[in-house]
Design a protein around this motif. Structure first.
Motif, PDB file in Angstrom:
ATOM      1  N   GLU A   1     -39.317  73.376 -66.113  1.00 54.50           N
ATOM      2  CA  GLU A   1     -38.616  72.157 -65.717  1.00 54.50           C
ATOM      3  C   GLU A   1     -37.195  72.432 -65.231  1.00 54.50           C
ATOM      4  O   GLU A   1     -36.679  71.711 -64.374  1.00 54.50           O
ATOM      5  N   GLU A   2     -36.548  73.447 -65.767  1.00 48.67           N
ATOM      6  CA  GLU A   2     -35.150  73.696 -65.432  1.00 48.67           C
ATOM      7  C   GLU A   2     -34.949  74.829 -64.433  1.00 48.67           C
ATOM      8  O   GLU A   2     -33.833  75.084 -63.999  1.00 48.67           O
TER       9      GLU A   2
ATOM     10  N   SER B   1     -25.526  77.505 -63.452  1.00 46.90           N
ATOM     11  CA  SER B   1     -25.711  76.055 -63.559  1.00 46.90           C
ATOM     12  C   SER B   1     -24.732  75.318 -62.654  1.00 46.90           C
ATOM     13  O   SER B   1     -23.585  75.727 -62.485  1.00 46.90           O
TER      14      SER B   1
ATOM     15  N   SER C   1     -31.033  73.589 -58.352  1.00 45.93           N
ATOM     16  CA  SER C   1     -32.057  72.930 -59.174  1.00 45.93           C
ATOM     17  C   SER C   1     -32.667  71.721 -58.477  1.00 45.93           C
ATOM     18  O   SER C   1     -31.969  70.954 -57.792  1.00 45.93           O
ATOM     19  N   GLN C   2     -33.949  71.537 -58.699  1.00 44.14           N
ATOM     20  CA  GLN C   2     -34.695  70.434 -58.100  1.00 44.14           C
ATOM     21  C   GLN C   2     -34.088  69.071 -58.439  1.00 44.14           C
ATOM     22  O   GLN C   2     -34.093  68.154 -57.618  1.00 44.14           O
ATOM     23  N   LYS C   3     -33.520  68.938 -59.640  1.00 45.61           N
ATOM     24  CA  LYS C   3     -33.025  67.637 -60.076  1.00 45.61           C
ATOM     25  C   LYS C   3     -31.931  67.084 -59.171  1.00 45.61           C
ATOM     26  O   LYS C   3     -31.757  65.860 -59.076  1.00 45.61           O
ATOM     27  N   TRP C   4     -31.204  67.978 -58.491  1.00 41.91           N
ATOM     28  CA  TRP C   4     -30.130  67.515 -57.619  1.00 41.91           C
ATOM     29  C   TRP C   4     -30.627  67.120 -56.232  1.00 41.91           C
ATOM     30  O   TRP C   4     -29.843  66.714 -55.379  1.00 41.91           O
ATOM     31  N   TYR C   5     -31.926  67.229 -56.008  1.00 45.73           N
ATOM     32  CA  TYR C   5     -32.552  66.805 -54.755  1.00 45.73           C
ATOM     33  C   TYR C   5     -33.584  65.697 -55.000  1.00 45.73           C
ATOM     34  O   TYR C   5     -34.242  65.243 -54.067  1.00 45.73           O
ATOM     35  N   ALA C   6     -33.727  65.282 -56.256  1.00 50.12           N
ATOM     36  CA  ALA C   6     -34.824  64.402 -56.644  1.00 50.12           C
ATOM     37  C   ALA C   6     -34.659  62.963 -56.170  1.00 50.12           C
ATOM     38  O   ALA C   6     -35.645  62.231 -56.056  1.00 50.12           O
ATOM     39  N   SER C   7     -33.446  62.547 -55.899  1.00 48.06           N
ATOM     40  CA  SER C   7     -33.207  61.163 -55.466  1.00 48.06           C
ATOM     41  C   SER C   7     -31.955  61.106 -54.612  1.00 48.06           C
ATOM     42  O   SER C   7     -31.109  62.008 -54.656  1.00 48.06           O
TER      43      SER C   7
ATOM     44  N   ALA D   1     -28.868  61.243 -56.774  1.00 49.57           N
ATOM     45  CA  ALA D   1     -28.491  62.588 -57.219  1.00 49.57           C
ATOM     46  C   ALA D   1     -27.799  63.360 -56.100  1.00 49.57           C
ATOM     47  O   ALA D   1     -26.796  64.046 -56.329  1.00 49.57           O
TER      48      ALA D   1
END
Length: 455
Positions: free
Chosen positions: A124-125, A348, A365-371, A374
């Motif tokens: 996930e990370e 990080s 990281s994917q989370k910074w492209y998820a929306s 973000a």
């Protein structure tokens, strides 16, 4: 007398007690420091050693963040970095961790010098898969940032010529023919004539319409777009000699030789940074990396630079290269767990936030492209181009159209790259055609490729 003796004894006792307490405090402090695991981190500075102070500030932040690990910095000038690292490797005196130049990474992995970092993150990370340096199926490093190649341009020059700006989405990418046609309209000699006009003077060009970066690892992206490239994505097939690769190489050379819209390689090498080149109108549009936003372009905003960003022109398919220097851990470290803790920390986004919001890096990281929310947190600011343009021309392009530079997976890509680049100026200045040059180096390239390709 007895009373006086007792008072003296109490004074002596108190003094010894204070001494003992001091010794105990020093011992406790010393043992606490000794309990810290010591590791070293090596990084480069580009122009001045003052840059090392900025790196040290990051390490100071890490060292203050916890009480189990202490990281010491080793800095070397960028020009001497590879030589220094190779010397340290030969002497078996490598640091615990370092920032490594991309082309070196898999060669070091093949030599057994890099640690397997596959277990450093949970699924996930973990950083984007496109940023993983892999050898024999194992991840040996991740890029410190997500970087892609783009097209930058001077808005004022397009406005003056009454031309639409370059496309900001892969779906609308210019064909190579369209790119050249626009470049011709933007190219002006000292009399204001373009290559389309009678009497155009190619020896006295004031503004060049375009420059496609001729660095040895950058120009092959056009070959990939054309169905060629240096090698296949699995590193098992050499593509350098394919007609599609040769066609792309010649097309870039012809921007100067035939189309008269780009500077010679000599003039290009003498030009200033991208921001100044665009600001002064020496070049109307040029290709380079995402990092230019923070490294170069932001410096001339105060002087009136109005620039835009678009996707690269294509031959057959819209494609860009992605890359980013890796943080590596050496197998020789005596403290692999501590080294992984540090590398994970420095990788990080939270600990490189200024570099990201400042336009030098993109998140890993994917989370910074998820929306969109973000993405806006790091890309919607005064340093970056307008968000709507940046979102499609850079972020979407990076996520949907990027392919890895072969140094992510091919051993000794640095040696292969040096060989391909060894005499390529002969193509840029017209002394050899792309076909003649590629054919002249192909036997040596094939030999090196076959010695290193995955078995």
């Amino acid at each position: 007398k007895e009373k006086l003796r007792r008072e003296r004894m109490m004074v002596v006792f108190r003094r010894w007690f204070i001494v003992l307490l001091t010794i105990a405090a020093i011992s406790i402090s010393a043992s606490a420091f000794a309990a810290k695991t010591e590791i070293t981190y090596m990084a480069w500075y580009n122009t001045t050693q003052s840059e090392a102070a900025d790196i040290q500030k990051t390490l100071d932040k890490f060292n203050a963040s916890q009480d189990k690990i202490h990281v010491s910095l080793i800095t070397v000038s960028r020009a001497d970095y590879e030589t220094k690292l190779n010397t340290m490797a030969a002497a078996k005196q490598l640091p615990d961790t370092c920032m490594m130049a991309e082309p070196m990474a898999i060669r070091y992995a093949a030599a057994g010098l890099l640690a397997d970092v596959s277990d450093m993150y949970t699924p996930e990370e973990a950083p984007l898969k496109s940023l993983a340096f892999t050898y024999k199926g194992k991840v040996v490093a991740y890029s410190c940032a997500n970087e892609v190649l783009l097209l930058y341009y001077n808005k004022k020059l397009f406005d003056a010529a009454k031309l639409p700006y370059p496309p900001a989405s892969a779906a609308k990418a210019w064909t190579w023919k369209e790119f050249v046609a626009v470049a011709k309209k933007l190219t002006k000699d000292k009399n204001g004539k373009t290559p389309n006009d009678p009497g155009f003077d190619p020896k006295n060009i004031v503004t060049y319409g375009a420059d496609f970066n001729r660095l040895s690892w950058m120009w092959p992206v056009l070959a990939v777009s054309n169905g060629g490239g240096v090698m296949s994505a699995d590193g098992k097939e050499l593509l350098l000699g394919k007609p599609e690769t040769i066609e792309a190489l010649q097309a870039i050379a012809d921007l100067h030789l035939k189309d008269k819209v780009a500077p010679s390689i000599g003039d290009k090498n003498n030009m200033p940074s991208l921001d100044v080149t665009l600001l002064t109108g020496k070049v109307a549009m040029a290709t380079s990396g995402q990092w230019e936003i923070g490294v170069s372009l932001k410096n001339s905003l105060k002087d009136g630079l109005e620039y835009g960003v678009g996707v690269l022109p294509k031959m057959k398919q819209a494609v860009t290269y992605n890359t980013g220097g890796p943080f590596v851990i050496f197998n020789s470290t005596k403290n692999p767990a501590a080294a992984k803790t540090f590398v994970k920390w420095i990788s990080s986004e939270e600990n490189g936030w200024d570099l990201i919001t400042g336009g030098i890096w993109m998140p890993v990281s994917q989370k910074w492209y998820a929306s969109e929310e973000a993405i806006r947190k790091w890309a919607d600011n005064d340093v970056h181009p307008p968000f709507e343009q940046y979102k499609t021309a850079v972020v979407d392009y990076a996520m949907n159209n990027a392919v890895q530079v072969p140094w992510y997976y091919f051993p000794s890509y640095d040696k292969l790259d040096d060989l391909i680049n060894s005499r390529i100026d002969a193509v840029w200045n017209g002394k050899q055609t792309a076909k003649q040059y590629i054919n002249s180096i192909l036997p040596r390239v094939k030999k090196l490729f076959n010695e290193n390709k995955p078995k």
